[in-house]
Design a protein around this motif. Sequence first.
Motif, PDB file in Angstrom:
ATOM      1  N   TYR A  48       0.829  -1.210   0.000  1.00 26.80           N
ATOM      2  CA  TYR A  48       0.000   0.000   0.000  1.00 26.80           C
ATOM      3  C   TYR A  48       0.857   1.251   0.000  1.00 26.80           C
ATOM      4  CZ  TYR A  48      -3.179   3.692   1.427  1.00 26.80           C
ATOM      5  OH  TYR A  48      -3.875   4.864   1.481  1.00 26.80           O
ATOM      6  N   GLN A  52      -3.757   6.305  -4.655  1.00 29.00           N
ATOM      7  CA  GLN A  52      -3.598   5.147  -3.773  1.00 29.00           C
ATOM      8  C   GLN A  52      -3.304   3.908  -4.609  1.00 29.00           C
ATOM      9  OE1 GLN A  52      -7.519   5.968  -1.708  1.00 29.00           O
ATOM     10  NE2 GLN A  52      -6.301   5.366   0.065  1.00 29.00           N
ATOM     11  N   ALA A  82     -11.142   7.061  -2.463  1.00 27.37           N
ATOM     12  CA  ALA A  82     -10.689   6.269  -1.307  1.00 27.37           C
ATOM     13  C   ALA A  82     -11.674   5.164  -0.936  1.00 27.37           C
ATOM     14  CB  ALA A  82     -10.448   7.179  -0.115  1.00 27.37           C
ATOM     15  N   LYS A  83     -12.947   5.481  -0.988  1.00 26.46           N
ATOM     16  CA  LYS A  83     -13.942   4.510  -0.538  1.00 26.46           C
ATOM     17  C   LYS A  83     -13.959   3.271  -1.452  1.00 26.46           C
ATOM     18  CE  LYS A  83     -18.585   4.265   1.325  1.00 26.46           C
ATOM     19  NZ  LYS A  83     -19.666   5.106   1.852  1.00 26.46           N
ATOM     20  N   THR A 143     -10.655   1.274  -1.078  1.00 25.33           N
ATOM     21  CA  THR A 143     -10.575   0.459   0.133  1.00 25.33           C
ATOM     22  C   THR A 143     -11.429  -0.792  -0.005  1.00 25.33           C
ATOM     23  OG1 THR A 143     -10.270   2.480   1.393  1.00 25.33           O
ATOM     24  CG2 THR A 143     -10.838   0.527   2.650  1.00 25.33           C
ATOM     25  N   ARG A 144     -12.610  -0.596  -0.565  1.00 24.14           N
ATOM     26  CA  ARG A 144     -13.534  -1.720  -0.743  1.00 24.14           C
ATOM     27  C   ARG A 144     -12.914  -2.796  -1.655  1.00 24.14           C
ATOM     28  NH1 ARG A 144     -19.805  -0.478  -0.746  1.00 24.14           N
ATOM     29  NH2 ARG A 144     -19.033   0.478   1.152  1.00 24.14           N
ATOM     30  N   ARG A 170      -9.974  -4.592  -0.094  1.00 23.45           N
ATOM     31  CA  ARG A 170     -10.402  -5.590   0.886  1.00 23.45           C
ATOM     32  C   ARG A 170     -10.956  -6.831   0.207  1.00 23.45           C
ATOM     33  NH1 ARG A 170      -8.489  -5.772   5.571  1.00 23.45           N
ATOM     34  NH2 ARG A 170      -8.387  -3.802   6.666  1.00 23.45           N
ATOM     35  N   PRO A 184      -8.698  -6.752   9.704  1.00 19.07           N
ATOM     36  CA  PRO A 184      -7.987  -6.246  10.870  1.00 19.07           C
ATOM     37  C   PRO A 184      -8.443  -6.957  12.141  1.00 19.07           C
ATOM     38  CG  PRO A 184      -9.670  -4.690  10.172  1.00 19.07           C
ATOM     39  CD  PRO A 184      -9.614  -5.772   9.129  1.00 19.07           C
ATOM     40  N   GLY A 201     -14.058   4.986   4.845  1.00 20.97           N
ATOM     41  CA  GLY A 201     -13.282   3.857   5.349  1.00 20.97           C
ATOM     42  C   GLY A 201     -13.967   2.519   5.167  1.00 20.97           C
ATOM     43  N   TRP A 202     -13.321   1.505   5.676  1.00 20.90           N
ATOM     44  CA  TRP A 202     -13.815   0.127   5.550  1.00 20.90           C
ATOM     45  C   TRP A 202     -14.471  -0.287   6.857  1.00 20.90           C
ATOM     46  CZ3 TRP A 202     -14.914  -3.475   2.152  1.00 20.90           C
ATOM     47  CH2 TRP A 202     -14.968  -4.818   2.552  1.00 20.90           C
ATOM     48  N   GLU A 236     -12.070   1.337   9.457  1.00 16.36           N
ATOM     49  CA  GLU A 236     -10.650   1.487   9.172  1.00 16.36           C
ATOM     50  C   GLU A 236     -10.466   2.706   8.283  1.00 16.36           C
ATOM     51  OE1 GLU A 236      -8.381  -0.765   6.066  1.00 16.36           O
ATOM     52  OE2 GLU A 236      -7.718  -1.875   7.816  1.00 16.36           O
ATOM     53  N   PRO A 287      -9.325   5.124   5.516  1.00 13.46           N
ATOM     54  CA  PRO A 287      -8.924   4.743   4.159  1.00 13.46           C
ATOM     55  C   PRO A 287      -7.481   5.094   3.810  1.00 13.46           C
ATOM     56  CG  PRO A 287     -10.292   6.704   4.098  1.00 13.46           C
ATOM     57  CD  PRO A 287     -10.310   6.209   5.517  1.00 13.46           C
ATOM     58  N   LEU A 289      -7.762   2.123  13.088  1.00  8.90           N
ATOM     59  CA  LEU A 289      -9.081   1.542  13.352  1.00  8.90           C
ATOM     60  C   LEU A 289      -9.768   2.307  14.480  1.00  8.90           C
ATOM     61  CD1 LEU A 289      -8.870  -2.353  13.633  1.00  8.90           C
ATOM     62  CD2 LEU A 289     -10.037  -1.053  11.865  1.00  8.90           C
TER      63      LEU A 289
END
Lengths: 390, 108
Positions: free
Chosen positions: A319, A330, A372-373, A376-377, A380, A388, B50-51, B58, B60, B65
Amino acid sequence: MKSVAIVGASLAGARAAQELRAQGFDGRVVLVGAEPHLPYDRPPLSKAFLAGTAERESLDLLDAEDTASLELRLGTRAERLDAAGGRLVLSDGADLTVDGVVLATGGRARTLPGTAGVSGVHVLRTLDDALALRAELVPGVRVVIVGAGFIGAEVASTCRSLGLDVTVLETLATPLERVLGPRLAEVCSRLHDRHGTVLRCGAAVDELVTAGGRVTGVRLVGGEELPADVVVVGIGMVPATEWLAGSGLEVSNGVHVSSGLVTALPNVVAVGDVAAYTSEKGGRRHRHEHWTNASEQAGVAVANLLAGATTRHYAPSGYVWSDQYEGTLQLAGHPERGDEVVFTEGGPDAPAFVATYQRDGVTVGIFALNSAKQFTRLRRQALRRPAPVA
Amino acid sequence: MLRACTVDELPPGESVRIAGPEPIAVFNADGEVYAIGDTCSHQDASLAEGWLEGCFVECPLHAALFDLRTGQPSCLPAKQPVRTYEVLVDNGVIYVQAERLENTEDAA
């Protein structure tokens, strides 16, 4: 294990100190840092801190609670590590005997030959570098940046936000091509043009032009001369390992460590920019110069140091983020040349987009601009990173 | 009281960002709605982007967290909590009480 010395007090070292405590180590922790400053975060040095919109305090990596349980030896260099890895000689003459050592020495910014002692020429790696550069970014100066990697691009962006004339020189045909692949690198390089930065690709520096000990211009191979009041050199870094001569540790382009970040000595581990590790599957060595890598490696290395054996292997998330102009870039995963780039949202000319790198039908990387959203999705879901642990 | 959105506009796993005394992020974590300060306490990033993982979000940018119930960070790099806000669902509409709550376990 009753005592640990951490050599290097930047992100990797500071995070190693925090990890030692978080993982239950209650012995002596000595944090040795060559710079006189309390550990600070480097990413803002090319962005908000350079622009003057972030204060020094906001860069602090450790709080009072963290430092209370540490012996800080700042403004001090480690000069020698003995072959058993249990004794350190420091630049202030102190002799430190410890059970474990974390090597987190990072490295030095690469410089251009013939630039030593010329005023107006800067590199950007430390807080002092940032302060020196910031002092010279006054209205009207013409800035030439050598190297269009992340640092060069971020400094260019900050200088433009200050209203300065900026030219960026890059030897490659497309900057960041090795990181992003040709297609997305080309998309990113257009950010410069869009914001009034002159990007010159395939341009190599022949020499600096100086007058009275100060830079006045940059001469390119081929003879062209560009006027410059300030020159910023962003052409990578050299891992700081010279002091390990005689320690018996294997060193070449970083400290050689296993997939658990452990050196040939089980009581010595290495983290961050200086750690050259092999993956669990073996193969070639990798060394990363990114914030997240330093942060993630600390936990793995400390776990193995405390266990006295490799209980955890490092699996990088790959990352990286970078703020350039109005854009947040990103990247996750490990794209390679030849991967197919597929835009999943927006397109190459959009102000925001998401793209994936495909190899043999598998998503091996994700790149996003101002998304970003979605990034991140996808990161993941498609890259299947472990969730996490809260 | 700030109107966030309707219940239908916020299915499980989704988030919205609303303007308030500060930007506020509203999450639907497996059917439970939470509201916290949107700006990550570590560096300037929007937690609404975020996630969502259980009742944790979390960041981004750097993967800090935060516990949506308390606003407390549960891992580095963040060390400071974000605010939590009380949420009220009335007649299919989600409202946020834009007054600071104490960070307590039973805040929500």
